[in-house]
Design a protein around this motif. Structure first.
Motif, PDB file in Angstrom:
ATOM      1  N   TRP A   1       0.809  -1.217   0.000  1.00  0.00           N
ATOM      2  CA  TRP A   1       0.000   0.000   0.000  1.00  0.00           C
ATOM      3  C   TRP A   1       0.843   1.267   0.000  1.00  0.00           C
ATOM      4  O   TRP A   1       0.432   2.296  -0.522  1.00  0.00           O
ATOM      5  CB  TRP A   1      -0.964  -0.004   1.189  1.00  0.00           C
ATOM      6  CG  TRP A   1      -0.275  -0.041   2.520  1.00  0.00           C
ATOM      7  CD1 TRP A   1       0.062  -1.153   3.238  1.00  0.00           C
ATOM      8  CD2 TRP A   1       0.175   1.072   3.291  1.00  0.00           C
ATOM      9  NE1 TRP A   1       0.700  -0.814   4.390  1.00  0.00           N
ATOM     10  CE2 TRP A   1       0.787   0.565   4.457  1.00  0.00           C
ATOM     11  CE3 TRP A   1       0.133   2.442   3.116  1.00  0.00           C
ATOM     12  CZ2 TRP A   1       1.350   1.361   5.437  1.00  0.00           C
ATOM     13  CZ3 TRP A   1       0.695   3.249   4.096  1.00  0.00           C
ATOM     14  CH2 TRP A   1       1.287   2.709   5.239  1.00  0.00           C
ATOM     15  N   SER A   2       2.046   1.224   0.551  1.00  0.00           N
ATOM     16  CA  SER A   2       2.876   2.428   0.614  1.00  0.00           C
ATOM     17  C   SER A   2       3.784   2.593  -0.619  1.00  0.00           C
ATOM     18  O   SER A   2       4.499   3.586  -0.715  1.00  0.00           O
ATOM     19  CB  SER A   2       3.718   2.435   1.881  1.00  0.00           C
ATOM     20  OG  SER A   2       4.641   1.366   1.857  1.00  0.00           O
ATOM     21  N   LEU A   3       3.731   1.639  -1.535  1.00  0.00           N
ATOM     22  CA  LEU A   3       4.582   1.702  -2.729  1.00  0.00           C
ATOM     23  C   LEU A   3       4.278   2.929  -3.583  1.00  0.00           C
ATOM     24  O   LEU A   3       5.191   3.589  -4.089  1.00  0.00           O
ATOM     25  CB  LEU A   3       4.441   0.415  -3.547  1.00  0.00           C
ATOM     26  CG  LEU A   3       5.265   0.337  -4.828  1.00  0.00           C
ATOM     27  CD1 LEU A   3       6.760   0.452  -4.509  1.00  0.00           C
ATOM     28  CD2 LEU A   3       4.974  -0.952  -5.561  1.00  0.00           C
ATOM     29  N   ILE A   4       3.008   3.254  -3.738  1.00  0.00           N
ATOM     30  CA  ILE A   4       2.629   4.409  -4.573  1.00  0.00           C
ATOM     31  C   ILE A   4       3.255   5.685  -4.017  1.00  0.00           C
ATOM     32  O   ILE A   4       3.813   6.492  -4.764  1.00  0.00           O
ATOM     33  CB  ILE A   4       1.092   4.528  -4.672  1.00  0.00           C
ATOM     34  CG1 ILE A   4       0.492   3.286  -5.327  1.00  0.00           C
ATOM     35  CG2 ILE A   4       0.702   5.795  -5.411  1.00  0.00           C
ATOM     36  CD1 ILE A   4       1.001   2.999  -6.706  1.00  0.00           C
ATOM     37  N   GLY A   5       3.168   5.879  -2.723  1.00  0.00           N
ATOM     38  CA  GLY A   5       3.770   7.060  -2.103  1.00  0.00           C
ATOM     39  C   GLY A   5       5.284   7.084  -2.255  1.00  0.00           C
ATOM     40  O   GLY A   5       5.880   8.124  -2.538  1.00  0.00           O
ATOM     41  N   ALA A   6       5.907   5.921  -2.106  1.00  0.00           N
ATOM     42  CA  ALA A   6       7.356   5.847  -2.262  1.00  0.00           C
ATOM     43  C   ALA A   6       7.762   6.197  -3.693  1.00  0.00           C
ATOM     44  O   ALA A   6       8.745   6.909  -3.912  1.00  0.00           O
ATOM     45  CB  ALA A   6       7.842   4.451  -1.898  1.00  0.00           C
ATOM     46  N   LEU A   7       7.007   5.712  -4.657  1.00  0.00           N
ATOM     47  CA  LEU A   7       7.311   6.030  -6.053  1.00  0.00           C
ATOM     48  C   LEU A   7       7.018   7.492  -6.360  1.00  0.00           C
ATOM     49  O   LEU A   7       7.779   8.157  -7.080  1.00  0.00           O
ATOM     50  CB  LEU A   7       6.496   5.122  -6.989  1.00  0.00           C
ATOM     51  CG  LEU A   7       6.869   3.638  -6.967  1.00  0.00           C
ATOM     52  CD1 LEU A   7       5.874   2.838  -7.788  1.00  0.00           C
ATOM     53  CD2 LEU A   7       8.286   3.427  -7.461  1.00  0.00           C
ATOM     54  N   LYS A   8       5.943   7.994  -5.804  1.00  0.00           N
ATOM     55  CA  LYS A   8       5.546   9.376  -6.077  1.00  0.00           C
ATOM     56  C   LYS A   8       6.527  10.388  -5.488  1.00  0.00           C
ATOM     57  O   LYS A   8       6.885  11.374  -6.124  1.00  0.00           O
ATOM     58  CB  LYS A   8       4.145   9.619  -5.507  1.00  0.00           C
ATOM     59  CG  LYS A   8       3.605  11.003  -5.795  1.00  0.00           C
ATOM     60  CD  LYS A   8       2.184  11.141  -5.288  1.00  0.00           C
ATOM     61  CE  LYS A   8       1.651  12.539  -5.563  1.00  0.00           C
ATOM     62  NZ  LYS A   8       0.275  12.688  -5.081  1.00  0.00           N
ATOM     63  N   TYR A   9       6.981  10.133  -4.260  1.00  0.00           N
ATOM     64  CA  TYR A   9       7.819  11.094  -3.566  1.00  0.00           C
ATOM     65  C   TYR A   9       9.300  10.709  -3.536  1.00  0.00           C
ATOM     66  O   TYR A   9      10.097  11.435  -2.966  1.00  0.00           O
ATOM     67  CB  TYR A   9       7.300  11.311  -2.137  1.00  0.00           C
ATOM     68  CG  TYR A   9       5.893  11.840  -2.128  1.00  0.00           C
ATOM     69  CD1 TYR A   9       5.617  13.139  -2.581  1.00  0.00           C
ATOM     70  CD2 TYR A   9       4.825  11.046  -1.725  1.00  0.00           C
ATOM     71  CE1 TYR A   9       4.319  13.625  -2.593  1.00  0.00           C
ATOM     72  CE2 TYR A   9       3.528  11.535  -1.732  1.00  0.00           C
ATOM     73  CZ  TYR A   9       3.289  12.815  -2.156  1.00  0.00           C
ATOM     74  OH  TYR A   9       1.999  13.304  -2.176  1.00  0.00           O
ATOM     75  N   GLY A  10       9.630   9.557  -4.118  1.00  0.00           N
ATOM     76  CA  GLY A  10      11.028   9.141  -4.213  1.00  0.00           C
ATOM     77  C   GLY A  10      11.604   8.775  -2.889  1.00  0.00           C
ATOM     78  O   GLY A  10      12.720   8.813  -2.610  1.00  0.00           O
TER      79      GLY A  10
END
Length: 90
Positions: A81-90
């Protein structure tokens, strides 16, 4: 300690009264291994779900292969679930 294990099985048995299948979030760690083992003794079908950050890593695939062989099941893999945020914010 044994009382806690017995109580856990009682809870699983109550859940089985409502469904003969269960989903288990599987990480390959010791806790999820125990939960998988307990559920496989109580339910007719156990569906493990693994949340990945990087699909196909060898060390992770070895853990998933272990589960496939031990419990004879296929593992559902979904992005964490936190992958999108990690990809979005680097």
């Amino acid at each position: 300690m044994f009382d806690a294990i017995i109580e856990a099985y009682r809870i699983l048995e109550k859940i089985r009264e409502k469904s003969k299948e269960i989903i288990v979030f599987y990480s390959g760690g010791k806790d999820s291994l125990v939960v998988m083992d307990m559920c496989s003794k109580v339910f007719s079908k156990v569906v493990p779900v693994f949340m990945y950050f990087v699909p196909g890593l060898k060390v992770i695939e070895e853990q998933l292969d272990f589960a496939r062989e031990r419990w004879g099941t296929e593992i559902v893999q979904i992005p964490h679930w936190s992958l999108i945020g990690a990809l979005k914010y680097g």
